[in-house]
Design an enzyme around this catalytic site. Sequence first.
Site, PDB file in Angstrom:
ATOM      1  N   PHE A 149       0.849  -1.343  -0.168  1.00 41.80           N
ATOM      2  CA  PHE A 149       0.062   0.151  -0.095  1.00 41.80           C
ATOM      3  C   PHE A 149       0.953   1.342   0.062  1.00 41.80           C
ATOM      4  O   PHE A 149       0.357   2.307  -0.306  1.00 41.80           O
ATOM      5  CB  PHE A 149      -1.005   0.042   1.327  1.00 41.80           C
ATOM      6  CG  PHE A 149      -0.266   0.415   2.372  1.00 41.80           C
ATOM      7  CD1 PHE A 149       0.010   1.600   2.867  1.00 41.80           C
ATOM      8  CD2 PHE A 149       0.170  -0.665   3.496  1.00 41.80           C
ATOM      9  CE1 PHE A 149       0.798   1.933   4.013  1.00 41.80           C
ATOM     10  CE2 PHE A 149       0.919  -0.546   4.581  1.00 41.80           C
ATOM     11  CZ  PHE A 149       1.126   0.869   5.018  1.00 41.80           C
ATOM     12  N   LYS A 173      -1.727  -7.384  -9.054  1.00 41.42           N
ATOM     13  CA  LYS A 173      -2.474  -7.222  -8.105  1.00 41.42           C
ATOM     14  C   LYS A 173      -2.086  -6.143  -7.079  1.00 41.42           C
ATOM     15  O   LYS A 173      -1.215  -6.339  -6.301  1.00 41.42           O
ATOM     16  CB  LYS A 173      -2.366  -8.647  -7.301  1.00 41.42           C
ATOM     17  CG  LYS A 173      -3.573  -9.273  -6.674  1.00 41.42           C
ATOM     18  CD  LYS A 173      -3.838  -8.298  -5.452  1.00 41.42           C
ATOM     19  CE  LYS A 173      -3.180  -8.479  -4.129  1.00 41.42           C
ATOM     20  NZ  LYS A 173      -3.377  -7.512  -3.236  1.00 41.42           N
ATOM     21  N   GLU A 176      -4.879  -4.157  -1.870  1.00 42.71           N
ATOM     22  CA  GLU A 176      -6.403  -3.921  -1.614  1.00 42.71           C
ATOM     23  C   GLU A 176      -6.676  -2.322  -0.936  1.00 42.71           C
ATOM     24  O   GLU A 176      -7.786  -2.186  -0.843  1.00 42.71           O
ATOM     25  CB  GLU A 176      -7.091  -5.085  -0.876  1.00 42.71           C
ATOM     26  CG  GLU A 176      -6.671  -5.310   0.467  1.00 42.71           C
ATOM     27  CD  GLU A 176      -5.546  -6.121   0.472  1.00 42.71           C
ATOM     28  OE1 GLU A 176      -4.542  -5.806  -0.206  1.00 42.71           O
ATOM     29  OE2 GLU A 176      -5.289  -6.961   1.533  1.00 42.71           O
ATOM     30  N   SER A 226       5.653  -7.098   3.166  1.00 41.72           N
ATOM     31  CA  SER A 226       6.233  -7.408   4.574  1.00 41.72           C
ATOM     32  C   SER A 226       6.896  -8.849   4.263  1.00 41.72           C
ATOM     33  O   SER A 226       6.629  -9.525   3.501  1.00 41.72           O
ATOM     34  CB  SER A 226       5.172  -7.465   5.329  1.00 41.72           C
ATOM     35  OG  SER A 226       4.110  -8.295   5.195  1.00 41.72           O
ATOM     36  N   CYS A 281       9.765   1.463   3.185  1.00 44.82           N
ATOM     37  CA  CYS A 281      10.700   0.330   3.237  1.00 44.82           C
ATOM     38  C   CYS A 281      12.096   0.994   3.418  1.00 44.82           C
ATOM     39  O   CYS A 281      13.113   0.052   3.749  1.00 44.82           O
ATOM     40  CB  CYS A 281      10.692  -0.690   2.328  1.00 44.82           C
ATOM     41  SG  CYS A 281      11.421  -0.174   0.799  1.00 44.82           S
ATOM     42  N   GLU A 379      10.159  -4.703  12.569  1.00 40.24           N
ATOM     43  CA  GLU A 379       9.712  -3.635  11.799  1.00 40.24           C
ATOM     44  C   GLU A 379       8.330  -3.178  12.363  1.00 40.24           C
ATOM     45  O   GLU A 379       7.349  -3.875  12.344  1.00 40.24           O
ATOM     46  CB  GLU A 379       9.533  -4.117  10.191  1.00 40.24           C
ATOM     47  CG  GLU A 379       9.001  -2.949   9.325  1.00 40.24           C
ATOM     48  CD  GLU A 379       8.969  -3.298   7.926  1.00 40.24           C
ATOM     49  OE1 GLU A 379       8.293  -4.180   7.692  1.00 40.24           O
ATOM     50  OE2 GLU A 379       9.279  -2.510   7.101  1.00 40.24           O
TER      51      GLU A 379
HETATM   52  P1  NAD Z   1       1.701  -6.739   3.102  1.00 37.86           P
HETATM   53  O1  NAD Z   1       2.654  -7.788   3.234  1.00 37.86           O
HETATM   54  O2  NAD Z   1       0.621  -6.751   4.023  1.00 37.86           O
HETATM   55  O3  NAD Z   1       0.957  -6.774   1.566  1.00 37.86           O
HETATM   56  C1  NAD Z   1       1.628  -6.731   0.478  1.00 37.86           C
HETATM   57  C2  NAD Z   1       0.840  -7.576  -0.493  1.00 37.86           C
HETATM   58  O4  NAD Z   1       0.693  -8.693  -0.192  1.00 37.86           O
HETATM   59  C3  NAD Z   1      -0.515  -6.809  -0.929  1.00 37.86           C
HETATM   60  O5  NAD Z   1      -0.999  -6.990  -2.114  1.00 37.86           O
HETATM   61  C4  NAD Z   1      -1.424  -7.784  -0.014  1.00 37.86           C
HETATM   62  O6  NAD Z   1      -2.860  -7.946  -0.504  1.00 37.86           O
HETATM   63  C5  NAD Z   1      -0.715  -9.273   0.004  1.00 37.86           C
HETATM   64  N1  NAD Z   1      -1.167 -10.015   1.069  1.00 37.86           N
HETATM   65  C6  NAD Z   1      -0.954  -9.442   2.334  1.00 37.86           C
HETATM   66  N2  NAD Z   1      -1.093 -10.513   3.260  1.00 37.86           N
HETATM   67  C7  NAD Z   1      -1.125 -11.736   2.504  1.00 37.86           C
HETATM   68  C8  NAD Z   1      -1.025 -12.766   2.800  1.00 37.86           C
HETATM   69  N3  NAD Z   1      -1.084 -13.351   4.009  1.00 37.86           N
HETATM   70  N4  NAD Z   1      -0.929 -13.963   1.757  1.00 37.86           N
HETATM   71  C9  NAD Z   1      -0.728 -13.628   0.489  1.00 37.86           C
HETATM   72  N5  NAD Z   1      -0.623 -12.352   0.146  1.00 37.86           N
HETATM   73  C10 NAD Z   1      -0.758 -11.622   1.146  1.00 37.86           C
HETATM   74  O7  NAD Z   1       2.420  -5.334   3.035  1.00 37.86           O
HETATM   75  P2  NAD Z   1       1.957  -3.838   3.163  1.00 37.86           P
HETATM   76  O8  NAD Z   1       1.526  -3.684   4.561  1.00 37.86           O
HETATM   77  O9  NAD Z   1       0.788  -3.646   2.254  1.00 37.86           O
HETATM   78  O10 NAD Z   1       3.182  -3.098   2.774  1.00 37.86           O
HETATM   79  C11 NAD Z   1       4.100  -2.627   3.971  1.00 37.86           C
HETATM   80  C12 NAD Z   1       5.263  -3.678   3.643  1.00 37.86           C
HETATM   81  O11 NAD Z   1       5.960  -3.664   2.519  1.00 37.86           O
HETATM   82  C13 NAD Z   1       6.363  -3.083   4.901  1.00 37.86           C
HETATM   83  O12 NAD Z   1       6.910  -4.446   5.495  1.00 37.86           O
HETATM   84  C14 NAD Z   1       7.291  -2.735   3.899  1.00 37.86           C
HETATM   85  O13 NAD Z   1       8.780  -2.643   4.451  1.00 37.86           O
HETATM   86  C15 NAD Z   1       7.271  -3.407   2.490  1.00 37.86           C
HETATM   87  N6  NAD Z   1       7.773  -2.737   1.429  1.00 37.86           N
HETATM   88  C16 NAD Z   1       9.072  -3.129   1.150  1.00 37.86           C
HETATM   89  C17 NAD Z   1       9.669  -2.701   0.059  1.00 37.86           C
HETATM   90  C18 NAD Z   1      11.120  -3.198  -0.406  1.00 37.86           C
HETATM   91  O14 NAD Z   1      11.338  -2.840  -1.533  1.00 37.86           O
HETATM   92  N7  NAD Z   1      11.828  -3.893   0.294  1.00 37.86           N
HETATM   93  C19 NAD Z   1       9.204  -1.421  -0.825  1.00 37.86           C
HETATM   94  C20 NAD Z   1       7.908  -0.909   0.001  1.00 37.86           C
HETATM   95  C21 NAD Z   1       7.446  -1.548   0.967  1.00 37.86           C
END
Ligand code: NAD
Length: 478
Positions: A149, A173, A176, A226, A281, A379
């Site tokens: 997000f 994808k 959401e 994450s 991140c 984190e």
């Molecule tokens: P998230 O992991 O909750 O969601 C990321 C994606 O995974 C979304 O599209 C979500 O719908 C999907 N998702 C969520 N839970 C899932 C599950 N249990 N099984 C399968 N898919 C699932 O992350 P977020 O809260 O949207 O974003 C924040 C995280 O993203 C932080 O940890 C941040 O550090 C990381 N991030 C990393 C980078 C990088 O380049 N390393 C860049 C941006 C954000």
Amino acid sequence: MSTVPLLLDGQWTHPPAQSFGPVHNPCKGEIIAEVPMCGGAEVDAAVQSAKRAYASWSKTPVYDRVAVLFKYRHLLDEHFDELSRLIVRENGKTLEEARGDMRRGLEVADFACSIGETAKGEYLPELAAGIDAHTSREPIGVCAGITPFNFPAMVPMWMYPVAIACGNTFVLKPSEKVPLTANRLAELFLEAGLPEGVFNVVHGGREVVDALCGHPGIAAISFVGSTGVARHVYTEACKHGKRVQSAGGAKNVLLVLPDAELDATLQAILSSAFGCAGQRCMAGSLLMGVGHGDQLREQVVEAMNGLALGDTYDDPSAQMGPVIDDAARDRLFTSIADAEAEGLALARDGREGVPDAGFFVGPTLIDQVEPDRDIFREELFGPVLSMLHPETLDEAIAWFNQLPFGNAATLFTQDGNAARRFAREVECGMIGINLGVPAPVALFPFSGWDESFFGDLHVQGQEGVMFYTRQKTVLSRW
Ligand code: NAD
């Protein structure tokens, strides 16, 4: 209440979804749209659409592909402010931060326009007597992107412009929580003349992600989110024989040596830890002051007190916006309460003085954190900075190197030798010297290590082109 459509085969469609998720304006705490939580059927429809489009797009001459990308680049520029506003609306970052989100994405689209140069192969005559060799970089098929997000434009654009420029077709994808920006980005790509089915968008959560990881029609998956989910996606998609790049979470350090130039350093600390409400991140979340004692903490707190927290959607003077939703706010409040209960010093408590409406957490500084504390390793992903007081540069590096993550580490100093040692010895993929957020722009790989990245080839730069292509080697004798 509007329902967010999917993009399948060039058509915007509303699937018969069983359930919907809320899209918020985090500044107001209000629901602004409903997103369908799709499943395997919609994923399959998107993959079939992308497969059909692949047959001709993968054979489309490079200049014709790039012509669409140039037009797209132009349209993104034309709609820059509208898209930035949309990012503010569904994500809550400031307009300037949203413009940064767009700019970083646009730079990837620029990079993708040079695909004729970056995806060229090699040629060697007389590899053996009378035998010539050449390589070409070929597209790999249908690629999928799963995004978080926090950067509604930039992170999807790390992926699809390069994948599509290389001749692949794509299923996105998006998170959401921020589906509106993704849909508008897709709409403009169609307007630029992208053929139907080359770019598809499916909304939802885990069910869609798992269907993508297991779908036999998908060749490669790019994930950003994450660490737990990044590992899950990497494992599942690899198990199904796919090429995967999967970026996870982070715990980044801002290390200040006694000779650092203080005004510039304070500015950098502030924007690194609290920019985008700490939801980056690359956000600095561990502040280490070598030889600074209490002075640095006091200066940082004073600067934090000057940050205007507010409704970034309606108030242009707001310098820091809300976090993404009530769950994120409640989780951060719990982490702050836990730190307090453990006896850690709250130099600034972000639970106090926050607006009533919306999902706000004020800038927080937790002092006297030691490397054995949970808060050192976990984190938090919000505007909560932990402060540590190592005795020496070596001790600070050793502490940082205990962390499971490997995204970013920054040093503030005027000592070239200390900077060199830091860059050599810190175990992570992106290093900053006198920079708060050492995020490589489109030309360089976004090169996280350890639990911040699972895979071999990162997004951006030449690694991105390598990820979205496979090599063919031709030996000829005539
Ligand atoms: P998230 O992991 O909750 O969601 C990321 C994606 O995974 C979304 O599209 C979500 O719908 C999907 N998702 C969520 N839970 C899932 C599950 N249990 N099984 C399968 N898919 C699932 O992350 P977020 O809260 O949207 O974003 C924040 C995280 O993203 C932080 O940890 C941040 O550090 C990381 N991030 C990393 C980078 C990088 O380049 N390393 C860049 C941006 C954000």
